[in-house]
Write a protein that holds these residues in place. Structure first.
Motif, mmCIF file in Angstrom:
data_model
loop_
_atom_site.group_PDB
_atom_site.id
_atom_site.type_symbol
_atom_site.label_atom_id
_atom_site.label_comp_id
_atom_site.label_asym_id
_atom_site.label_seq_id
_atom_site.Cartn_x
_atom_site.Cartn_y
_atom_site.Cartn_z
ATOM 1 N N GLY A 84 10.426 8.263 -8.913
ATOM 2 C CA GLY A 84 9.015 7.909 -9.077
ATOM 3 C C GLY A 84 8.783 6.998 -10.263
ATOM 4 O O GLY A 84 7.998 6.045 -10.190
ATOM 5 N N LEU A 87 9.992 3.576 -9.274
ATOM 6 C CA LEU A 87 9.017 2.950 -8.378
ATOM 7 C C LEU A 87 7.807 2.429 -9.146
ATOM 8 O O LEU A 87 7.304 1.334 -8.870
ATOM 9 C CB LEU A 87 8.565 3.937 -7.300
ATOM 10 C CG LEU A 87 9.587 4.285 -6.223
ATOM 11 C CD1 LEU A 87 9.066 5.431 -5.347
ATOM 12 C CD2 LEU A 87 9.917 3.070 -5.375
ATOM 13 N N TRP A 95 -0.649 -0.681 -3.692
ATOM 14 C CA TRP A 95 0.004 0.212 -2.728
ATOM 15 C C TRP A 95 1.331 0.733 -3.251
ATOM 16 O O TRP A 95 1.670 1.908 -3.052
ATOM 17 C CB TRP A 95 0.174 -0.475 -1.380
ATOM 18 C CG TRP A 95 -1.143 -0.697 -0.716
ATOM 19 C CD1 TRP A 95 -1.797 -1.884 -0.567
ATOM 20 C CD2 TRP A 95 -2.008 0.309 -0.170
ATOM 21 N NE1 TRP A 95 -3.009 -1.689 0.049
ATOM 22 C CE2 TRP A 95 -3.169 -0.353 0.311
ATOM 23 C CE3 TRP A 95 -1.927 1.686 -0.043
ATOM 24 C CZ2 TRP A 95 -4.215 0.331 0.918
ATOM 25 C CZ3 TRP A 95 -2.976 2.368 0.570
ATOM 26 C CH2 TRP A 95 -4.098 1.687 1.032
ATOM 27 N N SER A 96 2.086 -0.107 -3.927
ATOM 28 C CA SER A 96 3.363 0.365 -4.465
ATOM 29 C C SER A 96 3.143 1.326 -5.636
ATOM 30 O O SER A 96 3.904 2.279 -5.815
ATOM 31 C CB SER A 96 4.267 -0.807 -4.862
ATOM 32 O OG SER A 96 3.607 -1.704 -5.718
ATOM 33 N N LEU A 99 2.259 4.695 -4.079
ATOM 34 C CA LEU A 99 3.481 5.387 -3.661
ATOM 35 C C LEU A 99 4.180 6.011 -4.869
ATOM 36 O O LEU A 99 4.608 7.169 -4.822
ATOM 37 C CB LEU A 99 4.428 4.429 -2.940
ATOM 38 C CG LEU A 99 5.797 5.003 -2.572
ATOM 39 C CD1 LEU A 99 5.655 6.156 -1.586
ATOM 40 C CD2 LEU A 99 6.690 3.901 -2.013
ATOM 41 N N ILE A 102 2.399 9.146 -6.018
ATOM 42 C CA ILE A 102 2.650 10.266 -5.105
ATOM 43 C C ILE A 102 4.035 10.864 -5.367
ATOM 44 O O ILE A 102 4.195 12.087 -5.488
ATOM 45 C CB ILE A 102 2.491 9.828 -3.640
ATOM 46 C CG1 ILE A 102 1.020 9.520 -3.344
ATOM 47 C CG2 ILE A 102 3.053 10.876 -2.677
ATOM 48 C CD1 ILE A 102 0.778 8.809 -2.020
ATOM 49 N N VAL A 103 5.041 10.005 -5.489
ATOM 50 C CA VAL A 103 6.405 10.487 -5.748
ATOM 51 C C VAL A 103 6.473 11.182 -7.112
ATOM 52 O O VAL A 103 7.094 12.243 -7.247
ATOM 53 C CB VAL A 103 7.430 9.332 -5.639
ATOM 54 C CG1 VAL A 103 8.821 9.780 -6.061
ATOM 55 C CG2 VAL A 103 7.455 8.784 -4.207
#
Length: 186
Positions: A84, A87, A95-96, A99, A102-103
């Protein structure tokens, strides 16, 4: 400090990570908004995905702690948390970053439960209250990290470096867990 205390603190490093990575977006909000091309409300929505994923993952983490034990659960969560962080460090847009949040929320979901569960399973009841406080106090140093050393790092090297530093902390925590946590199956 004895081996049990070191094991609890090694697991609590995950809680330090969780607090640091959770507060990093607030500390770097202005540059995150600019670089991701989002408004204040947009950043709030993105970072709101972290606690949502965190909360939704709590029940499966509790099951994993009971079924597989503290050490394997902590190591899996720390690996997810490190991913995470990576990322987030490479996020190119909303959007990335969504993500990544969330991770990160999934990875951080058990960072307090792991050391608390380990302490509950391995300490006599009369020592659990003290160690519960130690875990919280030690874990909350993650907020201090994001308020000072990470803030300096972000000022000099950008918010991406802050996420990379947090990822390094997750990896260091995993190494500490591997080195000192001994699972006692009950």
């Amino acid at each position: 400090m004895n081996a049990l205390g070191l094991a609890i603190l090694a697991l609590a490093l995950g809680h330090v990570f969780s607090n640091a990575v959770r507060t990093l977006p607030a500390m770097a909000a202005d540059v995150l908004q600019r670089d991701l091309g989002i408004s204040t409300d947009g950043l709030a929505a993105l970072t709101g995905a972290f606690p949502a994923a965190f909360a939704l993952t709590m029940l499966p983490v509790g099951v994993a702690l009971d079924r597989y034990g503290v050490k394997p659960t902590a190591l899996a969560l720390l690996a997810i948390a490190a991913v995470g962080s990576a990322l987030a460090a490479v996020a190119a847009g909303p959007w990335s970053m969504l993500l990544a949040q969330i991770v990160l929320g999934i990875g951080c979901s058990g960072m307090l439960m792991c050391p608390v569960t380990y302490a509950a399973k391995n300490l006599p009841p009369q020592k659990f209250g003290l160690w519960g406080g130690v875990i919280q106090a030690f874990g909350n140093t993650g907020m201090l990290l994001s308020a000072s050393p990470l803030a300096v790092l972000v000022d000099h090297a950008g918010w991406r470096s802050g996420y990379l530093a947090c990822g390094a902390l997750a990896i260091a925590a995993a190494i500490a867990v591997v080195a000192v946590v001994r699972e006692v199956r009950t």
